[in-house]
Design an enzyme around this catalytic site. Structure first.
Site, PDB file in Angstrom:
ATOM      1  NE  ARG A  55      -3.969  -2.204   1.709  1.00 48.15           N
ATOM      2  CZ  ARG A  55      -4.206  -3.181   2.561  1.00 48.15           C
ATOM      3  NH1 ARG A  55      -3.739  -3.102   3.780  1.00 48.15           N
ATOM      4  NH2 ARG A  55      -4.907  -4.238   2.204  1.00 48.15           N
ATOM      5  CG  HIS A  59      -1.606   5.068  -0.099  1.00 45.19           C
ATOM      6  ND1 HIS A  59      -2.248   5.603   0.996  1.00 45.19           N
ATOM      7  CD2 HIS A  59      -2.408   4.060  -0.531  1.00 45.19           C
ATOM      8  CE1 HIS A  59      -3.378   4.942   1.222  1.00 45.19           C
ATOM      9  NE2 HIS A  59      -3.493   4.006   0.309  1.00 45.19           N
ATOM     10  N   GLY A  65       2.987  10.713  -8.810  1.00 41.33           N
ATOM     11  CA  GLY A  65       3.680   9.610  -9.456  1.00 41.33           C
ATOM     12  C   GLY A  65       4.577   8.861  -8.487  1.00 41.33           C
ATOM     13  CG  ASP A  67       7.425  11.544  -6.423  1.00 42.31           C
ATOM     14  OD1 ASP A  67       6.719  10.892  -5.619  1.00 42.31           O
ATOM     15  OD2 ASP A  67       7.339  12.780  -6.554  1.00 42.31           O
ATOM     16  CB  SER A  69       6.432  12.561  -2.906  1.00 46.23           C
ATOM     17  OG  SER A  69       5.293  11.897  -3.431  1.00 46.23           O
ATOM     18  CG  ASN A  87      -1.160   8.699   2.964  1.00 42.64           C
ATOM     19  OD1 ASN A  87      -1.599   7.678   2.483  1.00 42.64           O
ATOM     20  ND2 ASN A  87      -0.656   9.682   2.224  1.00 42.64           N
ATOM     21  N   PRO A 155      -7.656   7.060  -3.950  1.00 43.69           N
ATOM     22  CG  PRO A 155      -7.920   5.550  -5.702  1.00 43.69           C
ATOM     23  CD  PRO A 155      -6.865   6.211  -4.869  1.00 43.69           C
ATOM     24  CG  HIS A 185      -8.448  -3.682  -0.516  1.00 42.07           C
ATOM     25  ND1 HIS A 185      -9.519  -2.926  -0.954  1.00 42.07           N
ATOM     26  CD2 HIS A 185      -7.435  -2.795  -0.303  1.00 42.07           C
ATOM     27  CE1 HIS A 185      -9.170  -1.665  -1.008  1.00 42.07           C
ATOM     28  NE2 HIS A 185      -7.907  -1.553  -0.623  1.00 42.07           N
TER      29      HIS A 185
END
Length: 321
Positions: A55, A59, A65, A67, A69, A87, A155, A185
């Protein structure tokens, strides 16, 4: 026991992406094995970490994208992705990435990006939960921006099939990719707060979501009892399905039986095209395992930074000075 099968995928790189399987074979020979060792180590202590790593990659890719982050810490002047409501309660596996990065910096400084570590770790976590592996195209560079406000692209579990499809399509993924990737999931757990409205506050006319299997709803209410002012304890969690540490097609069987916790999962029953895919994967585990590996490779190329773009962070939590 499901025999683990390594799926070798020929990956045609574009001029803009420039990703390559085996990229570190000469510059950091043990890169993938070091990541694998850290994932295995964490998994030996806590099997639930596998779902967290899968996940974490997902995420990350859905915001700016793939990257890295999502790994950046907040600062006094900026709330980063990891601290957004999308998050805040759900991120697991950050320490695994930290340990892998520290070892890689000690072995081959400034070579392996945090974004690539995330991609390797998601693949390894899938294999450890008896899923099918894949060859990871590498060469992502790390982004320098992480904004909590941008996590609206992730989402949420409350979305219906049309809303979720729109978000996936916006990332270059098809509705079929969405159905396949939601199969993740099948592993892990969820906080009760992510679906408590389905139990206690569904609509003005009914407190409980009528699409929930009644026996399953009773089970969830025991696991997630009312806490304060009709809310549930934000610290309580339940397993996502009956085999939370095993990558298999039981998730799709649960959808058909109306025994899934998220609205976004249940809503796959409401669309003729998505329910057809759910039926296909519920009846053929191998098809889903193969398609999941392919969809993960596709997802891992969303908005990647390559060439002179971005950087190779020395600490995944902090952008380079």
């Amino acid at each position: 026991m499901l025999v683990l099968v390594m799926l070798y995928m020929c990956f045609q790189v574009s001029e803009t992406q420039q990703l390559q399987v085996g990229l570190y074979s000469s510059t950091c020979t043990n890169a993938e094995s070091i990541v694998r060792q850290e994932v295995e180590r964490a998994f030996s202590f806590n099997r639930g970490i596998a779902a967290g790593l899968i996940r974490l990659h997902f995420h990350d890719c859905f915001v700016r994208g793939c990257d890295g982050s999502i790994l950046i810490d907040s600062t006094p002047t900026n709330v980063a992705e990891k601290d957004s409501p999308a998050n805040g309660l759900s991120l697991r596996g950050l320490q695994v990435i930290d340990r892998a990065k520290a070892r890689l910096e000690a072995t081959c400084k400034g070579i392996v990006s945090c974004a690539d570590i995330l991609a390797f770790a998601a693949r390894d976590a899938t294999e450890l939960t008896r899923g099918m592996g894949w060859s990871v195209p590498a060469g992502r560079r790390d982004g320098r921006v992480s904004l909590a406000a941008e996590t609206v692209d992730i989402p949420p579990p409350t979305f219906n099939v049309d809303q979720a499809t729109q978000l996936f399509v916006a990332k270059g993924l098809s509705q079929k990719d969405m159905v396949i990737l939601l199969g993740a999931h099948t592993v892990g757990r969820s906080h009760c707060t992510s679906f408590s409205d389905r139990l206690y506050n569904f609509s003005q006319t009914t407190r409980q979501d009528p699409s929930l299997d009644p026996n399953f709803a009773r089970f969830l209410k025991v696991q997630c009892p009312p806490y304060r002012q009709g809310n549930v304890n934000p610290n309580l969690v339940v397993q996502m399905n009956r085999s939370p540490t095993l990558q298999d097609n039981s998730y799709y069987e649960d959808i058909l039986a109306h025994r899934v916790v998220f609205t976004s999962d249940e809503t796959l029953n409401s669309n003729s095209e998505t329910v057809a895919l759910v039926n296909e994967y519920a009846s053929n585990n191998t098809d889903w395992l193969v398609d999941f590996a392919e969809a993960m490779v596709k997802m891992s190329t969303i908005g990647v930074l390559t060439g002179p773009a971005g950087e190779i962070r020395s600490n995944c939590r902090v952008i380079n000075p």
